[in-house]
Design an enzyme around this catalytic site. Structure first.
Site, PDB file in Angstrom:
ATOM      1  N   LYS A   1     -54.843  26.845   1.076  1.00 57.14           N
ATOM      2  CA  LYS A   1     -54.077  25.774   1.725  1.00 57.14           C
ATOM      3  C   LYS A   1     -52.582  26.081   1.629  1.00 57.14           C
ATOM      4  CE  LYS A   1     -55.517  21.511   1.112  1.00 57.14           C
ATOM      5  NZ  LYS A   1     -55.895  20.311   0.318  1.00 57.14           N
TER       6      LYS A   1
HETATM    7  C1  E4P Z   1     -57.088  17.299   1.119  1.00 60.87           C
HETATM    8  O1  E4P Z   1     -57.190  18.402   1.646  1.00 60.87           O
HETATM    9  C2  E4P Z   1     -55.781  16.598   1.000  1.00 60.87           C
HETATM   10  O2  E4P Z   1     -54.871  17.359   0.280  1.00 60.87           O
HETATM   11  C3  E4P Z   1     -55.995  15.246   0.359  1.00 60.87           C
HETATM   12  O3  E4P Z   1     -57.048  14.592   1.058  1.00 60.87           O
HETATM   13  C4  E4P Z   1     -54.737  14.388   0.343  1.00 60.87           C
HETATM   14  O4  E4P Z   1     -55.081  13.102  -0.078  1.00 60.87           O
HETATM   15  P1  E4P Z   1     -53.984  11.991  -0.415  1.00 60.87           P
HETATM   16  O5  E4P Z   1     -53.130  11.819   0.798  1.00 60.87           O
HETATM   17  O6  E4P Z   1     -54.797  10.757  -0.723  1.00 60.87           O
HETATM   18  O7  E4P Z   1     -53.198  12.479  -1.594  1.00 60.87           O
END
Ligand code: E4P
Length: 221
Positions: free
Chosen positions: A85
């Site tokens: 990511k």
């Molecule tokens: C997943 O890939 C994301 O990083 C995650 O769902 C972010 O979640 P949040 O916005 O609740 O922190």
């Protein structure tokens, strides 16, 4: 459609893998912190192993530049099933598209994260990202419509024949998951507590109780 677990909790990953519904696991530095990970290098390697043959998504911790690129390459090498990511930009607003493009051309599977707009999704797809994470809950937090961003992004990817997959992320409740599915997300990443709620319904429990009580009565006769 793919379902990923948004978690670094080993027990939850084992549990939901055992339910036969998981296509992978997503993490980010906040998720690692929340789930009490203190030794990320060891834990990420172990979680990638646990997630296989599903895709394990691990996020870089460097904001940009050569450090980000070498960290992404190192993360990619912890398992054959790893997607790295990379945020679409830095906290200062500098584009990370060049890094995404370089890594993708080098064969690293990139998941561009922190996308909140159609424009960001379009650019990340053009830069070669394999996955495009739209943080739906965070779009909604700012008065936007995360499901609409997903729907428009899906329509754009299909219209122009991109193979990149759209991940609906930052889903905080079951209704968010339903909206993401309806909007055409290729993948949803769901926190364990929300996945548990998706299975549950008090009238399903009531129905099953009725069936079991009827069976007991029949069997006792
Ligand atoms: C997943 O890939 C994301 O990083 C995650 O769902 C972010 O979640 P949040 O916005 O609740 O922190």
């Amino acid at each position: 459609m793919k379902i990923f677990l948004d978690s670094a909790d080993e027990l939850q990953i084992k549990f939901w893998s055992g339910q036969g519904v998981l296509d992978g696991v997503t993490t980010n530095p906040l998720v690692l912190l929340r789930d009490g990970v203190t030794d990320p290098e060891r834990v990420l390697t172990e979680l990638a192993r646990l997630t296989a043959p599903g895709v394990f998504h691990a996020e870089v911790t460097h904001a940009s530049g050569p450090f980000l690129v070498s960290e992404a390459r190192a993360l990619s090498s912890i398992g054959d099933n790893v997607a790295v990511k990379v945020p679409v930009l830095t906290p200062e607003g500098e584009s990370c598209l060049a890094e995404i493009s370089e890594l993708s051309r080098a064969g690293v599977v990139v998941n561009t994260t922190a996308c909140l707009t159609l424009g960001q999704v379009v650019l990340a797809a053009k830069a070669g990202a394999r996955y495009l994470s739209v943080l739906v809950g965070r779009v909604d937090d700012e008065g936007g419509d995360g499901a609409q961003v997903l729907a428009k992004a899906r329509e754009w990817l299909d219209r122009w024949g991109y193979e990149a997959e759209l991940i609906a992320a930052s889903l905080r409740g079951t209704a968010d998951v339903m909206r993401a599915i309806d909007a055409g997300a290729h993948c949803v990443t769901v926190p364990p507590a929300v996945l548990a709620k998706l299975v549950d319904h008090k009238f399903s429990r009531h129905t099953v109780r009725e069936f079991l009580e009827a069976a007991e009565t029949t069997n006792a006769a």
